[in-house]
Design an enzyme around this catalytic site. Structure first.
Site, short mmCIF file in Angstrom:
data_model
loop_
_atom_site.label_atom_id
_atom_site.label_comp_id
_atom_site.label_asym_id
_atom_site.label_seq_id
_atom_site.Cartn_x
_atom_site.Cartn_y
_atom_site.Cartn_z
CE LYS A 214 -8.48 -44.36 -18.62
NZ LYS A 214 -8.82 -45.12 -17.41
CD GLU A 289 8.09 -46.71 -15.87
OE1 GLU A 289 8.37 -47.86 -15.50
OE2 GLU A 289 8.94 -45.82 -16.00
CB CYS A 323 4.86 -53.25 -12.00
SG CYS A 323 5.51 -51.75 -11.22
CD GLU A 420 2.58 -57.90 -13.89
OE1 GLU A 420 1.74 -57.76 -14.79
OE2 GLU A 420 3.15 -56.94 -13.37
P1 NAP Z 1 -4.34 -51.75 -17.47
O1 NAP Z 1 -5.53 -52.58 -17.57
O2 NAP Z 1 -3.38 -51.72 -18.59
O3 NAP Z 1 -4.87 -50.28 -17.16
C1 NAP Z 1 -3.99 -49.19 -17.00
C2 NAP Z 1 -4.70 -47.92 -17.43
O4 NAP Z 1 -4.95 -47.99 -18.83
C3 NAP Z 1 -6.05 -47.73 -16.76
O5 NAP Z 1 -6.28 -46.35 -16.54
C4 NAP Z 1 -7.01 -48.25 -17.81
O6 NAP Z 1 -8.28 -47.72 -17.70
C5 NAP Z 1 -6.32 -47.75 -19.06
N1 NAP Z 1 -6.72 -48.42 -20.30
C6 NAP Z 1 -7.18 -49.66 -20.49
N2 NAP Z 1 -7.41 -49.88 -21.80
C7 NAP Z 1 -7.09 -48.74 -22.45
C8 NAP Z 1 -7.12 -48.32 -23.81
N3 NAP Z 1 -7.53 -49.12 -24.79
N4 NAP Z 1 -6.72 -47.06 -24.12
C9 NAP Z 1 -6.29 -46.22 -23.14
N5 NAP Z 1 -6.26 -46.56 -21.83
C10 NAP Z 1 -6.64 -47.80 -21.49
O7 NAP Z 1 -3.48 -52.11 -16.18
P2 NAP Z 1 -4.00 -52.28 -14.68
O8 NAP Z 1 -4.65 -53.60 -14.55
O9 NAP Z 1 -4.76 -51.08 -14.25
O10 NAP Z 1 -2.62 -52.25 -13.89
C11 NAP Z 1 -1.87 -53.37 -13.62
C12 NAP Z 1 -0.71 -53.47 -14.57
O11 NAP Z 1 0.08 -52.29 -14.48
C13 NAP Z 1 0.22 -54.60 -14.23
O12 NAP Z 1 0.62 -55.26 -15.40
C14 NAP Z 1 1.41 -53.90 -13.58
O13 NAP Z 1 2.60 -54.61 -13.66
C15 NAP Z 1 1.45 -52.63 -14.35
N6 NAP Z 1 2.16 -51.60 -13.59
C16 NAP Z 1 3.39 -51.23 -14.05
C17 NAP Z 1 4.12 -50.29 -13.33
C18 NAP Z 1 5.48 -49.85 -13.78
O14 NAP Z 1 5.98 -48.86 -13.27
N7 NAP Z 1 6.11 -50.53 -14.72
C19 NAP Z 1 3.59 -49.73 -12.15
C20 NAP Z 1 2.31 -50.14 -11.74
C21 NAP Z 1 1.60 -51.08 -12.47
P3 NAP Z 1 -9.45 -48.44 -16.85
O15 NAP Z 1 -8.83 -48.94 -15.58
O16 NAP Z 1 -10.41 -47.34 -16.61
O17 NAP Z 1 -9.95 -49.55 -17.71
#
Ligand code: NAP
Length: 518
Positions: A214, A289, A323, A420
């Site tokens: 997804k 992650e 991240c 962040e």
């Molecule tokens: P996000 O809003 O948590 O979204 C991540 C994924 O989860 C997307 O595919 C999103 O879908 C999906 N999602 C959202 N709500 C959901 C739910 N209720 N159930 C299932 N899936 C759901 O994060 P983001 O804004 O895309 O990414 C940025 C964050 O990722 C930052 O906090 C960053 O630090 C973190 N990150 C961490 C790492 C690591 O390795 N630790 C690496 C990269 C990024 P949609 O986008 O379609 O809404």
């Protein structure tokens, strides 16, 4: 390709006549790349279930936009629970045969997938720039980085060893088998549209699991193109499935299914917590992650050149949207001013623009919400006494471009030090002693990556051991590689991706006791 704009995502109004020459050129370049990718089949506009390209069952779609220009690249299906359940069923069926292949056969498929991705790294890089805004050189770098996990796990597939345990009774034989966990739900963010997928899918496939991916609704095109290449590589239908659309519904379906045995998630801490709680219902394995709040410590005894290069690399990668980006730059008082000036000079010369532009190193932020968050954090810091040395506002290019920014006199209690930033803003904090630096660095719920710069060998060991982080870079700002374990402690996550440790996340241990062996 028709010129359309993403509605409601920006205050930007698409009046062609009022566009600057630069903006028009920017749009034209991106549009000609998009048209080329479209005609050569790299822009896919359907989900992938059981080897078939599928629309949402109710026909609903969602726009995928270029954050640099606002152009709509294509529409993709807005899928939900029903499509996800079918994808799970396909993955479950495919698991039976895929998991029974020899490791060598799975390895060959993965190797072909790797070769195809590398053969098309230019096109995949262009897709990442188009939908994510990342400068092209960096985007192509992500393709190589993402592909490296496939190559690595093609090799590692053959090394999933079990154990033989010396028996406690003479007629017994005891051993340990490692077996694939089953169907994996892989949920990924927009900031690394390829690498966050391959970091999960490659080890999963290598050991015999099948996947429902997804991707983020903001960047599904790279995921679809990579999935297409997996089919061309001979990975059987149903082993790799891709659904996108209603994140909450798709997440629900993955969590509710007893056929899904593992959730591998990269994204925000808030969503990670929801998934972890939801996985309890069917007691799934979970690896998370999540977000970071990386400290980057510059000690008085650091080599200034090394510290500048490393800090710039970790802070401004993907315009600060990773991240592991340095979120707080802690500088010892003896070198504070000198570092701040040299750092500001370097930041001032960074070229901002569309990722396809010559010499551009800073692209746009992903959307308006990202810009608003950066603005909020910068304003909060200013209102509490921080000063802007460079940047500090939206870029004159408009849309979601933000000026690379350096701030001084930042304090640990300001929002910018607690959250962040996920943008091109470098907040500089001052400290006196090593103890104070460690205490400031650890004063957060996050624990993903930390960096420090010193020429003192004893301090290198001391500080590396004292930092409560899963990843520590010493005199180095770019630490990610497929051969090392990537992941966080505290609220930055559970489990590791990459390296020999990463494949363990997709394996179950089975203990077998043979009796009556005399
Ligand atoms: P996000 O809003 O948590 O979204 C991540 C994924 O989860 C997307 O595919 C999103 O879908 C999906 N999602 C959202 N709500 C959901 C739910 N209720 N159930 C299932 N899936 C759901 O994060 P983001 O804004 O895309 O990414 C940025 C964050 O990722 C930052 O906090 C960053 O630090 C973190 N990150 C961490 C790492 C690591 O390795 N630790 C690496 C990269 C990024 P949609 O986008 O379609 O809404």
């Amino acid at each position: 390709m028709a010129l359309r704009y993403c509605a409601g995502s920006s205050a930007y109004v698409p009046q062609r006549s009022s566009m600057s020459i630069f903006t028009r050129q920017m749009n034209m370049e991106a549009q000609s790349v998009a048209a080329h990718l479209n005609s050569s089949g790299f822009i896919r506009s359907q989900g992938l279930i059981g080897g078939k390209w599928i629309d949402a069952y109710d026909g609903k779609t969602i726009k995928v936009c270029n954050p640099a220009t606002g152009d709509v690249l294509t529409n993709v299906p807005f899928m939900g629970g029903k499509e996800t359940n079918d994808a799970i069923a396909s993955a479950y069926d495919a698991f039976v045969s895929w998991s029974k292949l020899t490791a060598a056969d799975r390895s060959k498929c993965l190797r072909k997938w790797y070769d195809l991705i590398m053969a098309h790294k230019e096109e995949l890089g262009q897709l990442i720039t188009l939908e994510g805004g990342k400068p092209l050189k960096e985007a192509i770098g992500e393709v190589s980085y993402g592909a490296s996990f496939i190559e690595y796990y093609a090799e590692e597939a053959k090394r999933v060893y079990g154990d033989i345990i010396p028996a406690t009774l003479p007629d017994r034989r005891l051993f340990v088998l490692k077996q694939p966990v089953g169907v994996v739900g892989a949920i990924t963010p927009w900031n690394f549209p390829l690498a966050m997928i391959t970091r999960k899918v490659a080890p999963a496939l290598a050991c015999g699991c099948t996947v429902v991916i997804k991707p983020s609704e903001l960047t599904p095109l790279t995921a679809l193109a990579a999935a297409d290449l997996s089919i061309q590589a001979g990975i059987p239908p149903g082993v790799v499935n891709v659904v996108m659309g209603n994140a909450a519904d798709i997440g629900e379906a993955l969590l509710a299914s007893s056929q899904v045995r593992k959730i591998a998630f990269t994204g925000s801490t808030a969503v990670g917590k929801k998934l972890m709680a939801g996985a309890a219902g069917t007691v799934k394995k979970v690896s998370l992650e999540l977000g970071g709040n990386a400290p980057c410590i510059i000690f008085d005894d650091a080599d200034l050149e090394v510290a500048l290069k490393g800090t710039l690399a970790t802070k401004f990668r993907n315009s600060g949207q990773t991240c592991v980006c340095a979120n707080r730059i802690l500088v010892q008082e003896g070198i504070y001013e000198k570092f701040a000036n040299a750092f500001s000079n370097a930041v001032q010369s960074m070229k901002v623009g569309d990722g396809f532009g010559e010499g551009v190193v800073q692209g746009p932020l992903i959307n308006d919400a990202a810009v608003q968050k950066v603005e909020k954090l910068v304003q909060d810091a200013i209102s509490k006494g921080a000063k802007v040395l460079v940047g500090g506002k939206k870029h004159s290019l408009g849309r979601t471009f933000y000026e690379p920014t350096v701030m001084i006199d930042v304090k640990g209690e300001m929002l910018i030090s607690r959250e962040e930033v996920f943008g091109p803003v470098a907040p500089l904090l001052k400290f006196k002693t090593e103890e104070e630096a460690i205490s400031l660095a650890n004063d957060t719920n996050a624990g993903l990556a930390a960096y420090f710069f010193t020429t003192n060998v004893q301090r290198s060991w001391r500080v590396a051991e004292a930092l409560e982080y899963g990843i520590v870079g010493v005199n180095e700002g770019l630490v990610s590689t497929e051969v090392a374990p990537f992941g966080g402690v505290k609220q930055s996550g559970l489990g590791r991706e990459g390296s020999k440790y990463g494949i363990e996340e997709f394996l179950e241990i089975k203990y077998v006791c043979l009796g009556n062996m005399n």
